[in-house]
Design a protein around this motif. Structure first.
Motif, short mmCIF file in Angstrom:
data_model
loop_
_atom_site.label_atom_id
_atom_site.label_comp_id
_atom_site.label_asym_id
_atom_site.label_seq_id
_atom_site.Cartn_x
_atom_site.Cartn_y
_atom_site.Cartn_z
N GLY A 23 0.94 -1.41 -0.15
CA GLY A 23 -0.16 0.23 0.35
C GLY A 23 0.81 1.72 0.12
O GLY A 23 0.01 2.65 -0.26
N THR A 24 2.01 1.41 -0.23
CA THR A 24 2.72 2.06 0.15
C THR A 24 3.75 2.57 -1.19
O THR A 24 4.34 3.09 -1.27
CB THR A 24 4.23 1.99 1.20
N ILE A 25 3.53 1.74 -2.22
CA ILE A 25 4.02 2.07 -3.58
C ILE A 25 3.23 2.93 -4.16
O ILE A 25 1.66 2.04 -4.55
CB ILE A 25 4.60 0.55 -3.92
N GLU A 26 4.16 3.98 -4.90
CA GLU A 26 2.47 4.23 -5.36
C GLU A 26 2.27 3.79 -6.86
O GLU A 26 3.28 3.11 -7.12
CB GLU A 26 3.37 5.95 -6.33
N LYS A 27 1.23 4.16 -7.32
CA LYS A 27 0.80 2.81 -8.71
C LYS A 27 1.48 2.54 -9.73
O LYS A 27 1.53 1.65 -10.02
CB LYS A 27 -0.86 3.45 -9.26
N TYR A 28 2.26 3.50 -10.35
CA TYR A 28 2.77 3.61 -11.54
C TYR A 28 4.62 4.49 -11.31
O TYR A 28 5.11 4.50 -11.95
CB TYR A 28 2.15 4.86 -13.29
N ALA A 29 4.99 3.73 -9.99
CA ALA A 29 6.61 3.83 -9.20
C ALA A 29 7.28 3.01 -10.05
O ALA A 29 8.21 2.79 -9.63
CB ALA A 29 6.27 4.22 -8.10
N TYR A 30 6.57 2.15 -9.74
CA TYR A 30 7.39 0.29 -10.18
C TYR A 30 6.64 -0.34 -11.42
O TYR A 30 5.60 -0.74 -11.46
CB TYR A 30 7.11 -0.54 -8.83
N LEU A 31 7.39 0.13 -12.88
CA LEU A 31 6.88 -0.25 -13.45
C LEU A 31 7.76 -1.37 -14.49
O LEU A 31 8.14 -1.75 -15.57
CB LEU A 31 6.67 0.73 -14.95
N PRO A 32 7.87 -3.12 -13.76
CA PRO A 32 8.85 -3.67 -14.17
C PRO A 32 7.96 -4.22 -15.72
O PRO A 32 8.70 -5.05 -16.50
CB PRO A 32 8.66 -5.20 -13.37
N PHE A 33 6.82 -4.22 -16.32
CA PHE A 33 6.25 -4.86 -17.38
C PHE A 33 5.61 -3.85 -17.81
O PHE A 33 4.92 -4.06 -18.53
CB PHE A 33 5.49 -5.67 -16.80
N GLY A 34 5.16 -2.32 -18.10
CA GLY A 34 5.15 -1.86 -18.48
C GLY A 34 3.61 -1.15 -17.83
O GLY A 34 3.74 -1.67 -16.30
N ALA A 35 2.75 -0.39 -18.54
CA ALA A 35 1.83 0.01 -17.47
C ALA A 35 0.65 0.26 -18.65
O ALA A 35 0.72 0.15 -19.76
CB ALA A 35 1.98 1.26 -16.74
N GLY A 36 -0.77 0.37 -17.99
CA GLY A 36 -1.56 -0.02 -19.31
C GLY A 36 -2.30 -0.86 -20.40
O GLY A 36 -1.85 -1.55 -19.81
N PRO A 37 -2.69 -0.07 -21.01
CA PRO A 37 -2.54 -1.04 -22.59
C PRO A 37 -1.58 -1.92 -23.14
O PRO A 37 -2.21 -2.43 -23.73
CB PRO A 37 -3.58 0.71 -23.45
N ARG A 38 -0.40 -1.26 -22.48
CA ARG A 38 0.79 -1.38 -23.26
C ARG A 38 1.39 -2.20 -22.27
O ARG A 38 2.41 -3.00 -22.03
CB ARG A 38 1.43 -1.09 -24.28
N THR A 39 1.00 -3.05 -21.31
CA THR A 39 1.40 -3.83 -20.48
C THR A 39 1.94 -5.47 -20.94
O THR A 39 1.20 -5.64 -21.72
CB THR A 39 0.10 -4.70 -19.20
N CYS A 40 2.78 -6.05 -20.82
CA CYS A 40 3.52 -7.05 -21.59
C CYS A 40 2.22 -8.23 -20.87
O CYS A 40 1.92 -8.15 -20.31
CB CYS A 40 5.08 -7.75 -20.68
N LEU A 41 1.83 -8.82 -22.05
CA LEU A 41 1.48 -9.73 -21.88
C LEU A 41 1.66 -11.03 -21.30
O LEU A 41 1.23 -11.45 -20.52
CB LEU A 41 1.06 -10.67 -23.47
N GLY A 42 3.25 -11.21 -21.08
CA GLY A 42 3.22 -12.57 -20.12
C GLY A 42 4.18 -12.09 -18.91
O GLY A 42 4.57 -12.81 -18.46
N ASN A 43 3.19 -11.33 -18.66
CA ASN A 43 3.94 -10.69 -16.80
C ASN A 43 3.41 -11.45 -15.99
O ASN A 43 4.34 -11.94 -14.87
CB ASN A 43 3.57 -9.24 -17.24
N HIS A 44 2.44 -12.31 -15.97
CA HIS A 44 1.83 -12.92 -14.93
C HIS A 44 2.61 -14.41 -15.01
O HIS A 44 3.19 -14.53 -13.99
CB HIS A 44 0.70 -13.59 -14.99
N PHE A 45 3.51 -14.36 -15.99
CA PHE A 45 3.83 -15.51 -16.60
C PHE A 45 5.43 -15.73 -15.49
O PHE A 45 6.00 -16.76 -15.30
CB PHE A 45 3.95 -16.61 -17.84
N ALA A 46 5.89 -14.69 -16.08
CA ALA A 46 7.46 -14.34 -15.86
C ALA A 46 7.51 -14.19 -14.88
O ALA A 46 8.38 -14.77 -13.82
CB ALA A 46 7.90 -12.80 -16.50
N ILE A 47 6.51 -13.45 -13.16
CA ILE A 47 6.83 -13.55 -12.14
C ILE A 47 6.48 -14.78 -11.79
O ILE A 47 7.25 -15.19 -10.43
CB ILE A 47 5.65 -12.27 -11.58
N ALA A 48 5.29 -15.84 -12.21
CA ALA A 48 5.38 -17.07 -10.87
C ALA A 48 6.91 -17.33 -11.74
O ALA A 48 7.26 -18.05 -10.71
CB ALA A 48 4.44 -17.74 -12.12
#
Length: 121
Positions: A49-74
Protein backbone atom coordinates in the motif's frame (compact mmCIF):
# COMPACT_ATOMS: atom_id res chain seq x y z
CA UNK A 1 2.57 14.21 -29.21
CA UNK A 2 -0.54 14.89 -31.26
CA UNK A 3 -0.03 18.62 -30.89
CA UNK A 4 2.57 20.91 -29.36
CA UNK A 5 2.58 20.73 -25.58
CA UNK A 6 4.67 21.64 -22.55
CA UNK A 7 6.22 19.16 -20.18
CA UNK A 8 7.61 21.14 -17.28
CA UNK A 9 9.98 23.69 -18.83
CA UNK A 10 10.21 21.79 -22.12
CA UNK A 11 8.25 22.45 -25.28
CA UNK A 12 7.25 19.19 -26.97
CA UNK A 13 6.64 19.79 -30.68
CA UNK A 14 3.76 18.05 -32.41
CA UNK A 15 4.81 14.69 -33.84
CA UNK A 16 7.47 14.08 -31.16
CA UNK A 17 7.71 10.63 -29.64
CA UNK A 18 7.78 10.92 -25.85
CA UNK A 19 8.81 7.94 -23.72
CA UNK A 20 9.08 7.78 -19.94
CA UNK A 21 12.29 6.45 -18.45
CA UNK A 22 11.26 3.49 -16.32
CA UNK A 23 14.78 3.50 -14.88
CA UNK A 24 14.38 7.10 -13.68
CA UNK A 25 10.85 6.57 -12.34
CA UNK A 26 11.86 3.45 -10.43
CA UNK A 27 14.70 5.40 -8.77
CA UNK A 28 12.92 8.70 -8.17
CA UNK A 29 13.41 9.96 -4.60
CA UNK A 30 9.83 11.24 -4.58
CA UNK A 31 8.59 7.65 -4.75
CA UNK A 32 11.25 5.69 -2.86
CA UNK A 33 13.29 5.89 0.32
CA UNK A 34 16.87 5.01 -0.62
CA UNK A 35 16.01 5.03 -4.36
CA UNK A 36 19.46 3.81 -5.49
CA UNK A 37 19.68 0.97 -2.97
CA UNK A 38 18.62 -2.65 -3.42
CA UNK A 39 15.89 -3.01 -0.78
CA UNK A 40 13.76 -6.05 -1.67
CA UNK A 41 11.78 -5.70 1.58
CA UNK A 42 9.99 -2.70 0.08
CA UNK A 43 7.99 -5.20 -2.02
CA UNK A 44 6.76 -7.35 0.89
CA UNK A 45 2.96 -7.68 1.00
CA UNK A 46 2.67 -5.48 4.10
CA UNK A 47 4.36 -2.62 2.19
CA UNK A 48 2.25 -2.92 -0.99
CA UNK A 49 0.00 0.00 0.00
CA UNK A 50 2.98 2.35 0.26
CA UNK A 51 4.02 2.02 -3.39
CA UNK A 52 2.58 4.53 -5.84
CA UNK A 53 0.62 2.83 -8.64
CA UNK A 54 3.04 3.77 -11.46
CA UNK A 55 6.28 4.02 -9.45
CA UNK A 56 7.33 0.45 -10.28
CA UNK A 57 6.85 -0.67 -13.89
CA UNK A 58 8.77 -3.89 -14.53
CA UNK A 59 6.36 -4.88 -17.32
CA UNK A 60 5.08 -1.50 -18.47
CA UNK A 61 1.62 -0.21 -17.65
CA UNK A 62 -1.79 0.49 -19.08
CA UNK A 63 -2.92 -1.01 -22.39
CA UNK A 64 0.69 -1.81 -23.36
CA UNK A 65 1.46 -3.96 -20.31
CA UNK A 66 3.54 -7.01 -21.22
CA UNK A 67 1.31 -9.94 -22.09
CA UNK A 68 3.60 -12.39 -20.29
CA UNK A 69 3.96 -10.52 -17.01
CA UNK A 70 2.04 -13.02 -14.84
CA UNK A 71 3.91 -15.96 -16.34
CA UNK A 72 7.28 -14.20 -15.88
CA UNK A 73 6.59 -13.48 -12.20
CA UNK A 74 5.45 -17.06 -11.53
CA UNK A 75 8.41 -18.49 -13.45
CA UNK A 76 10.85 -16.24 -11.58
CA UNK A 77 9.48 -17.31 -8.19
CA UNK A 78 9.73 -21.00 -9.05
CA UNK A 79 13.25 -20.57 -10.43
CA UNK A 80 14.45 -18.56 -7.42
CA UNK A 81 12.91 -21.01 -4.93
CA UNK A 82 14.51 -23.95 -6.74
CA UNK A 83 17.95 -22.33 -6.83
CA UNK A 84 17.73 -21.13 -3.20
CA UNK A 85 16.96 -24.69 -2.05
CA UNK A 86 20.00 -26.07 -3.83
CA UNK A 87 22.67 -23.35 -3.50
CA UNK A 88 24.09 -20.74 -1.18
CA UNK A 89 25.05 -17.56 -3.04
CA UNK A 90 28.01 -15.37 -2.15
CA UNK A 91 28.92 -12.13 -3.89
CA UNK A 92 32.51 -12.54 -5.12
CA UNK A 93 33.34 -8.85 -5.17
CA UNK A 94 31.66 -5.96 -3.41
CA UNK A 95 32.87 -3.60 -6.14
CA UNK A 96 30.17 -1.32 -7.45
CA UNK A 97 28.80 -2.57 -10.74
CA UNK A 98 28.58 1.02 -11.92
CA UNK A 99 25.85 2.80 -13.82
CA UNK A 100 23.82 1.03 -16.43
CA UNK A 101 24.94 1.17 -20.02
CA UNK A 102 22.04 3.43 -20.85
CA UNK A 103 19.18 4.83 -18.81
CA UNK A 104 16.58 2.49 -20.29
CA UNK A 105 18.30 -0.73 -19.20
CA UNK A 106 18.51 -2.53 -15.90
CA UNK A 107 21.64 -4.39 -17.00
CA UNK A 108 24.69 -3.36 -14.94
CA UNK A 109 27.73 -1.90 -16.70
CA UNK A 110 30.01 -4.59 -15.23
CA UNK A 111 29.28 -8.25 -14.45
CA UNK A 112 27.91 -9.21 -11.05
CA UNK A 113 29.88 -12.30 -10.04
CA UNK A 114 28.53 -14.84 -7.57
CA UNK A 115 30.03 -17.97 -6.08
CA UNK A 116 27.59 -20.85 -5.61
CA UNK A 117 28.00 -23.57 -2.99
CA UNK A 118 25.80 -26.65 -3.17
CA UNK A 119 23.46 -27.22 -0.23
CA UNK A 120 22.93 -30.84 -1.29
CA UNK A 121 26.14 -32.23 0.26
Amino acid sequence: AVEEDRLGNYVVPAGTTVMPSFFAVQRHPGFWDQPDQFVPERFLPENAGTIEKYAYLPFGAGPRTCLGNHFAIAEGQVMLATLAQRFDFKLVSSANTGPNRFAGSLKPARPVRLKLRSRLN
